[in-house]
Structures are given as structure tokens and as C-alpha cells.
Design a protein around this motif. Structure first.
Motif, PDB file in Angstrom:
ATOM      1  N   ASN A   1       0.795  -1.209   0.000  1.00 14.65           N
ATOM      2  CA  ASN A   1       0.000   0.000   0.000  1.00 14.65           C
ATOM      3  C   ASN A   1       0.834   1.268   0.000  1.00 14.65           C
ATOM      4  O   ASN A   1       0.418   2.291   0.519  1.00 14.65           O
ATOM      5  N   ASP A   2       2.001   1.177  -0.605  1.00 10.59           N
ATOM      6  CA  ASP A   2       2.937   2.288  -0.508  1.00 10.59           C
ATOM      7  C   ASP A   2       2.411   3.587  -1.083  1.00 10.59           C
ATOM      8  O   ASP A   2       2.746   4.653  -0.610  1.00 10.59           O
ATOM      9  N   GLY A   3       1.570   3.478  -2.115  1.00 10.79           N
ATOM     10  CA  GLY A   3       1.091   4.707  -2.739  1.00 10.79           C
ATOM     11  C   GLY A   3      -0.180   5.246  -2.109  1.00 10.79           C
ATOM     12  O   GLY A   3      -0.780   6.174  -2.638  1.00 10.79           O
ATOM     13  N   ALA A   4      -0.599   4.676  -0.978  1.00  8.24           N
ATOM     14  CA  ALA A   4      -1.896   5.058  -0.409  1.00  8.24           C
ATOM     15  C   ALA A   4      -1.884   6.505   0.073  1.00  8.24           C
ATOM     16  O   ALA A   4      -0.904   6.986   0.608  1.00  8.24           O
ATOM     17  N   PHE A   5      -3.002   7.185  -0.150  1.00  4.23           N
ATOM     18  CA  PHE A   5      -3.131   8.551   0.338  1.00  4.23           C
ATOM     19  C   PHE A   5      -4.342   8.627   1.251  1.00  4.23           C
ATOM     20  O   PHE A   5      -5.204   7.753   1.206  1.00  4.23           O
ATOM     21  N   SER A   6      -4.383   9.644   2.087  1.00  6.68           N
ATOM     22  CA  SER A   6      -5.524   9.773   2.993  1.00  6.68           C
ATOM     23  C   SER A   6      -6.667  10.444   2.250  1.00  6.68           C
ATOM     24  O   SER A   6      -6.457  11.211   1.309  1.00  6.68           O
ATOM     25  N   ALA A   7      -7.884  10.127   2.648  1.00  3.68           N
ATOM     26  CA  ALA A   7      -9.046  10.746   2.026  1.00  3.68           C
ATOM     27  C   ALA A   7     -10.130  10.895   3.083  1.00  3.68           C
ATOM     28  O   ALA A   7      -9.994  10.404   4.199  1.00  3.68           O
ATOM     29  N   ARG A   8     -11.174  11.608   2.729  1.00  5.19           N
ATOM     30  CA  ARG A   8     -12.283  11.824   3.646  1.00  5.19           C
ATOM     31  C   ARG A   8     -13.582  11.367   3.019  1.00  5.19           C
ATOM     32  O   ARG A   8     -13.672  11.245   1.788  1.00  5.19           O
ATOM     33  N   LYS A   9     -14.593  11.202   3.863  1.00  2.00           N
ATOM     34  CA  LYS A   9     -15.903  10.756   3.354  1.00  2.00           C
ATOM     35  C   LYS A   9     -16.429  11.729   2.301  1.00  2.00           C
ATOM     36  O   LYS A   9     -17.046  11.329   1.326  1.00  2.00           O
ATOM     37  N   ARG A  10     -16.153  13.018   2.521  1.00  2.17           N
ATOM     38  CA  ARG A  10     -16.575  14.046   1.564  1.00  2.17           C
ATOM     39  C   ARG A  10     -16.039  13.734   0.163  1.00  2.17           C
ATOM     40  O   ARG A  10     -16.752  13.876  -0.829  1.00  2.17           O
ATOM     41  N   HIS A  11     -14.768  13.292   0.088  1.00  2.00           N
ATOM     42  CA  HIS A  11     -14.180  12.963  -1.215  1.00  2.00           C
ATOM     43  C   HIS A  11     -14.865  11.742  -1.812  1.00  2.00           C
ATOM     44  O   HIS A  11     -15.149  11.704  -3.002  1.00  2.00           O
ATOM     45  N   VAL A  12     -15.079  10.741  -0.957  1.00  4.65           N
ATOM     46  CA  VAL A  12     -15.713   9.508  -1.441  1.00  4.65           C
ATOM     47  C   VAL A  12     -17.102   9.824  -1.993  1.00  4.65           C
ATOM     48  O   VAL A  12     -17.466   9.364  -3.082  1.00  4.65           O
ATOM     49  N   ASN A  13     -17.858  10.643  -1.272  1.00  5.21           N
ATOM     50  CA  ASN A  13     -19.216  10.984  -1.730  1.00  5.21           C
ATOM     51  C   ASN A  13     -19.173  11.690  -3.087  1.00  5.21           C
ATOM     52  O   ASN A  13     -19.960  11.380  -3.975  1.00  5.21           O
ATOM     53  N   ALA A  14     -18.249  12.638  -3.224  1.00  5.29           N
ATOM     54  CA  ALA A  14     -18.167  13.374  -4.489  1.00  5.29           C
ATOM     55  C   ALA A  14     -17.729  12.441  -5.622  1.00  5.29           C
ATOM     56  O   ALA A  14     -18.268  12.505  -6.731  1.00  5.29           O
ATOM     57  N   LEU A  15     -16.758  11.565  -5.346  1.00  4.28           N
ATOM     58  CA  LEU A  15     -16.290  10.645  -6.390  1.00  4.28           C
ATOM     59  C   LEU A  15     -17.382   9.645  -6.751  1.00  4.28           C
ATOM     60  O   LEU A  15     -17.509   9.237  -7.901  1.00  4.28           O
ATOM     61  N   GLN A  16     -18.169   9.280  -5.750  1.00  4.25           N
ATOM     62  CA  GLN A  16     -19.293   8.365  -6.001  1.00  4.25           C
ATOM     63  C   GLN A  16     -20.281   9.019  -6.972  1.00  4.25           C
ATOM     64  O   GLN A  16     -20.734   8.408  -7.930  1.00  4.25           O
ATOM     65  N   ARG A  17     -20.565  10.300  -6.712  1.00  5.10           N
ATOM     66  CA  ARG A  17     -21.466  11.031  -7.598  1.00  5.10           C
ATOM     67  C   ARG A  17     -20.871  11.140  -9.006  1.00  5.10           C
ATOM     68  O   ARG A  17     -21.545  10.947 -10.008  1.00  5.10           O
ATOM     69  N   ALA A  18     -19.556  11.419  -9.044  1.00  4.45           N
ATOM     70  CA  ALA A  18     -18.883  11.516 -10.345  1.00  4.45           C
ATOM     71  C   ALA A  18     -19.023  10.194 -11.102  1.00  4.45           C
ATOM     72  O   ALA A  18     -19.313  10.171 -12.300  1.00  4.45           O
ATOM     73  N   SER A  19     -18.865   9.103 -10.374  1.00  3.25           N
ATOM     74  CA  SER A  19     -18.933   7.784 -11.003  1.00  3.25           C
ATOM     75  C   SER A  19     -20.334   7.506 -11.546  1.00  3.25           C
ATOM     76  O   SER A  19     -20.492   6.946 -12.641  1.00  3.25           O
ATOM     77  N   GLU A  20     -21.358   7.916 -10.795  1.00  5.59           N
ATOM     78  CA  GLU A  20     -22.735   7.703 -11.255  1.00  5.59           C
ATOM     79  C   GLU A  20     -23.009   8.500 -12.533  1.00  5.59           C
ATOM     80  O   GLU A  20     -23.603   7.997 -13.487  1.00  5.59           O
ATOM     81  N   HIS A  21     -22.548   9.763 -12.550  1.00  7.46           N
ATOM     82  CA  HIS A  21     -22.752  10.578 -13.755  1.00  7.46           C
ATOM     83  C   HIS A  21     -21.959  10.012 -14.934  1.00  7.46           C
ATOM     84  O   HIS A  21     -22.381  10.110 -16.080  1.00  7.46           O
ATOM     85  N   MET A  22     -20.806   9.435 -14.621  1.00 10.79           N
ATOM     86  CA  MET A  22     -19.990   8.833 -15.673  1.00 10.79           C
ATOM     87  C   MET A  22     -20.753   7.676 -16.314  1.00 10.79           C
ATOM     88  O   MET A  22     -20.756   7.523 -17.539  1.00 10.79           O
ATOM     89  N   CYS A  23     -21.393   6.876 -15.483  1.00 12.74           N
ATOM     90  CA  CYS A  23     -22.198   5.737 -15.965  1.00 12.74           C
ATOM     91  C   CYS A  23     -23.312   6.247 -16.861  1.00 12.74           C
ATOM     92  O   CYS A  23     -23.554   5.710 -17.948  1.00 12.74           O
ATOM     93  N   SER A  24     -23.987   7.310 -16.406  1.00 18.20           N
ATOM     94  CA  SER A  24     -25.082   7.870 -17.203  1.00 18.20           C
ATOM     95  C   SER A  24     -24.551   8.400 -18.525  1.00 18.20           C
ATOM     96  O   SER A  24     -25.208   8.271 -19.559  1.00 18.20           O
ATOM     97  N   ALA A  25     -23.352   9.004 -18.489  1.00 15.98           N
ATOM     98  CA  ALA A  25     -22.770   9.546 -19.724  1.00 15.98           C
ATOM     99  C   ALA A  25     -22.528   8.405 -20.709  1.00 15.98           C
ATOM    100  O   ALA A  25     -22.823   8.529 -21.902  1.00 15.98           O
ATOM    101  N   GLN A  26     -22.005   7.300 -20.193  1.00 18.70           N
ATOM    102  CA  GLN A  26     -21.750   6.149 -21.069  1.00 18.70           C
ATOM    103  C   GLN A  26     -23.049   5.621 -21.662  1.00 18.70           C
ATOM    104  O   GLN A  26     -23.133   5.320 -22.843  1.00 18.70           O
ATOM    105  N   GLY A  27     -24.071   5.546 -20.802  1.00 18.41           N
ATOM    106  CA  GLY A  27     -25.374   5.064 -21.258  1.00 18.41           C
ATOM    107  C   GLY A  27     -25.930   5.980 -22.333  1.00 18.41           C
ATOM    108  O   GLY A  27     -26.391   5.535 -23.383  1.00 18.41           O
ATOM    109  N   ALA A  28     -25.841   7.295 -22.082  1.00 19.49           N
ATOM    110  CA  ALA A  28     -26.400   8.270 -23.020  1.00 19.49           C
ATOM    111  C   ALA A  28     -25.716   8.163 -24.384  1.00 19.49           C
ATOM    112  O   ALA A  28     -26.358   8.232 -25.427  1.00 19.49           O
ATOM    113  N   LEU A  29     -24.412   7.973 -24.347  1.00 18.14           N
ATOM    114  CA  LEU A  29     -23.674   7.964 -25.608  1.00 18.14           C
ATOM    115  C   LEU A  29     -23.796   6.621 -26.334  1.00 18.14           C
ATOM    116  O   LEU A  29     -24.070   6.573 -27.529  1.00 18.14           O
TER     117      LEU A  29
END
Ligand code: GDP
Length: 448
Positions: free
Chosen positions: A376-404
């Protein structure tokens, strides 16, 4: 750069006997205040030996004065550091002195906030400062430092660039619909979109690990009476990396003990009591035990080969997302060997809390679950706030793929990608509102 009219000051470190204490100033009048204290203009980045006097000329302390001119300082403003002896009284009078000279007491996190507002660090890095200070283990400290160094930020920015490229491509295709080639159907675009989506999900997974690293792992040990839960906890606590904390409670308190094993909090929950009760003390204990089970990241079921069949339903009480591990204890009674096996996706460990055989296997499993394992040498710290935002980004990414890919709806795909970009910007603080900033910096300590 946002120029701040006010100069702020705070005790940045100190109050420890024998050590040095620092009063830090940041803002436009910091050099003038330093000039009064030193009796002449301080040289940039030069350690001046200085007698600190109050306004009546009485000596407060002797120490060092350093001036870091804007913009080459932590906050990007003029910064002055006064190093004195680490006495609370001395530091308080030094702070009082600079406040009388025109500075005002800094709010919690205000230095980091100014560094953020002046573009010296992004929001991830600002949060990493607080996480570094609060880190409960070496692995957590290392991870926070990596975030502070910009490791996490770099990955978010690289992803943002990829998303912007995709958006430009799609928007250009929408703008020229009369072109012979259908740009929206090019295999390269579909491929790039899929690859970016995979990278986004990898970053989401890494940030989840980062949250566990920063927050520590909540482990509960469950099992019926006499399974050997206390013995196991005591055996783990005997390790020199464990801090044993007493959880005060009654004899009927179901949460019996908690230890901290190198940043991993381990709580023992006696599931014998997880039943209906009329007794007020017991009800409170049961409620706390249930809460503890709900927020656990990992549950360790302690059982024996014989008992396991009847004990397995205990795992059913856990939320589906809780990772689990089964310990077959007391192998010394059956002359068994310590070992690990993976059965239906769950790790099973055979060990003896009494002899200590196989405890290393358990410690390794706990470290891995907490994100402390070797790979785990490259591991970085993160917060729930980041996870929530990335989760949202991932959902929109899925929708973008579906749309296209499914609907050939370029406009919709571009709109979804805009949302992805926005969510990524929230992580780094490129898009943020004052409320969020206020909440983040209020959690800092004063002087940081
Ligand atoms: P708990 O009720 O689950 O917390 O169980 P305890 O830790 O109090 O252990 C119950 C009994 O089992 C005690 O007498 C322990 O000494 C014994 N015990 C625990 N672990 C082992 C083990 O690995 N081997 C043997 N032989 N006895 C054990």
C-alpha cells in the motif's frame, strides 16, 4: 490572489515544557510588526536572534524571528514566525503583544484557509494537514503526507483533464451534426470514455481505502460467551503497538473492552446479550452493542470448529456491507495447526488465543483491512466528503456512457460529463461554497 486586509496571529505550537513555541503571523502588516519587535527590518528567510519586549520595554523572552515575504510563504502572504520558549505564559504574552501591534487572533484553520484561498494548496491538501495532525498511526500519517504532497490531487486533476477532453470531443460533434462522419459513434471515443470510467472507479476505491487509513478501522469481536473473545483481545493488546483503553460500564455492559492496535480500534461485543430485555441498564447496553455492530468496518466472529455451525447466524445480524472474518479458536485443544483458508469469500483463521499460535495471521488480516498492508505504498488519505463526491462523479460517468453508447444522445452525455467534472472539482475545492469551506476549516486547530 485574494489579498486579505487583516493580519492574523496565533500560537502555532508550543506550551510544552522545554520545547520551543511558535507564534505565527500572516498578513500585510506582519513585516511592520516584525520590524517593531526586532528594531529593524527583518531580512527575508533569515533567522534573527531577537529580544521580544512588551510595549513598556520589559523583556518577554528571547528567541528567533523569521520573515517569509509574500508570495513565497505557506499562506502566500507575508508570514512572520516568532520562536520562543515553549511556555504558555510567554507565548500568550507574545501573542498579546503582536495583537496590540495590529494583528488579530486567528480562527481555527485560518492559516490553511488563506493558503487555500491564495492557491498555495488545494482543498485536499488543506484537509491533509488536519488529517496529518490527527493521524493515529504511522500508516495514517504517511498517507496524509502523501495527500499533502499532492498525490491524490494529481490523480483527480488528471481525471478532470480526461473528462474535459471527452466533453470537448462530444460538444464538437454536437456542433457539427451535418458532418458525414458520426463522431459520436467513433470507437476511440467509446473506448476513452470506458477507460476514464475505469480510472474514476479505481480512484473511488483508493479514496475509500484512504478514508479507512485516516479514520482508522472499527473492528468488533463477536461471539458467544466463553468462545475466547476476551482472551483474544488481551492477546492482541499484549502487542506493544496496542493502547488499552478502559470503557467504563456496568457488569452488564455488552461492550466490554476496546483497544487501539496501531490505529485500529477493536471493540469486544458480547453477542450473548443481544436479546430482548426489560432491564434499563441492559437495554442501554444492547443499544450500544447494536450501534457498535452497525458502524463496524470489520466483524471478527470468534468460534470453534465444533460451535461454528450454530454461531454462523450471528454474522447475519451485521449490515450486509460489513466485512467479516471467522476465527476458529482453541486449536491447542485439538492439537491443530495455525492456518488461513478462504471459504466462500470469507477468511477463516485457525489459532489459539491461549498459546498465541496464529495470532500473527490475525494481526496481518487486521492490518490489511485497515489499509496498512505492505503493498500500500502509494496510499493517500481521504475523507468521506471525497468519497461521496467521487461516487457522484462515477454515477454521472455511468449515465454519460449510457447516453452515448445506448441512446446516441450527445447533448445528454455532455451534460453528464459536466456533472462529473463538477463533482471532481468539489474534491479539489475548485468548486466549493463558503458553507463547505467554513465547515472544513472550523475542524482545524488554532494556529494551523
Ligand atoms: P469470552 O467469554 O468469549 O470473552 O471468553 P474468554 O476469553 O473469557 O475465555 C473463556 C475461556 O476459554 C477461558 O477459560 C479461557 O482461558 C479459555 N480460552 C480462551 N482461548 C483459549 C484457547 O485458545 N485455548 C484454550 N485451551 N482455552 C482458551
Amino acid at each position: 490572489m485574494k489579498a486579505q486586509a487583516e493580519t492574523i496571529a496565533a500560537i502555532a505550537t508550543g506550551a510544552g515544557a522545554g520545547g520551543i513555541g511558535i507564534v505565527r503571523l500572516s498578513g500585510p502588516s506582519a513585516p511592520a510588526i516584525a520590524t517593531v519587535l526586532l528594531g529593524r527590518k527583518p531580512l527575508p528567510r533569515h533567522a534573527h536572534f531577537c529580544h521580544f519586549h512588551d510595549e513598556h520595554g520589559s523583556l518577554l523572552d528571547r528567541g528567533l524571528l523569521l520573515h517569509f515575504p509574500a508570495p513565497h510563504s505557506f499562506t502566500g502572504e507575508d508570514v512572520v514566525e516568532l520562536q520562543a520558549h515553549g511556555s504558555r505564559i510567554v507565548l500568550a504574552s507574545l501573542l498579546d503583544r503582536v495583537i496590540r501591534l495590529g494583528a488579530r487572533q486567528a480562527r481555527a484553520g485560518e492559516f490553511s484557509e488563506r493558503a487555500f484561498l491564495n492557491g498555495k494548496i488545494d482543498l485536499i491538501q488543506a484537509e491533509a494537514i488536519a488529517d496529518l495532525i490527527a493521524s493515529g498511526s504511522q500508516a495514517a500519517a504517511r498517507a496524509a503526507l502523501r495527500s499533502l504532497d499532492g498525490e491524490f490531487s494529481r490523480q483527480v486533476r488528471a481525471l478532470t483533464e480526461a473528462v474535459v477532453r471527452l466533453r470537448v470531443w462530444i460538444e464538437a460533434a454536437i456542433d457539427f451534426p451535418e458532418d458525414e462522419i458520426d463522431f459520436l459513434a467513433t470507437p476511440q471515443l467509446i473506448k476513452d470514455l470506458a477507460a476514464t470510467s475505469v480510472r474514476l472507479d479505481e480512484l473511488l476505491a483508493a479514496s475509500r481505502r484512504g478514508v479507512r487509513l485516516a479514520d482508522g478501522l472499527h473492528v468488533v469481536i463477536i461471539g458467544r460467551p466463553n468462545a475466547g473473545k476476551s482472551s483474544l483481545l488481551n492477546a492482541l493488546a499484549a502487542s506493544d503497538r496496542a493502547i488499552v483503553t478502559d470503557v467504563p460500564g456496568t457488569t452488564r455492559d455488552l461492550l466490554r473492552e476496546t483497544i487501539d492496535l496501531d490505529g485500529i480500534g477493536i471493540t469486544l461485543v458480547d453477542t450473548a446479550g443481544l436479546r430482548e430485555s426489560d432491564d434499563a441498564v441492559e437495554i442501554e447496553g444492547i443499544r450500544r452493542a447494536r450501534d457498535e455492530l452497525q458502524r463496524a468496518d470489520l466483524a471478527v466472529l470468534v468460534s470453534t470448529d465444533e460451535q461454528l455451525e450454530q454461531d454462523l447466524p450471528l454474522l447475519a445480524a451485521l449490515p450486509a456491507s460489513t466485512a467479516r472474518l471467522v476465527v476458529h479458536n482453541k486449536i491447542d485443544l485439538v492439537a491443530g495447526a495455525a492456518r488461513r483458508e478462504e471459504l466462500e469469500g470469507i477468511a477463516h483463521l485457525w489459532l489459539s488465543a491461549r498459546t498465541g499460535a496464529g495470532l500473527d495471521l490475525l494481526a496481518a488480516e487486521l492490518r490489511k483491512a485497515a489499509g496498512h498492508d505492505e503493498g500500500n505504498d502509494g496510499a493517500f488519505s481521504a475523507r468521506k466528503r471525497h468519497v461521496n463526491a467521487l461516487q457522484r462523479a462515477s454515477e454521472h460517468m455511468c449515465s454519460a456512457q449510457g447516453a452515448l453508447c445506448e441512446q446516441r444522445a450527445g447533448e445528454l452525455a455532455a451534460e453528464e460529463l459536466r456533472e462529473v467534472q463538477h463533482a471532481l472539482g468539489e474534491v479539489t475545492g475548485d468548486f466549493s461554497n463558503e458553507d463547505l469551506l467554513g465547515r472544513i476549516f472550523a475542524d482545524f486547530c488554532i494556529g494551523k
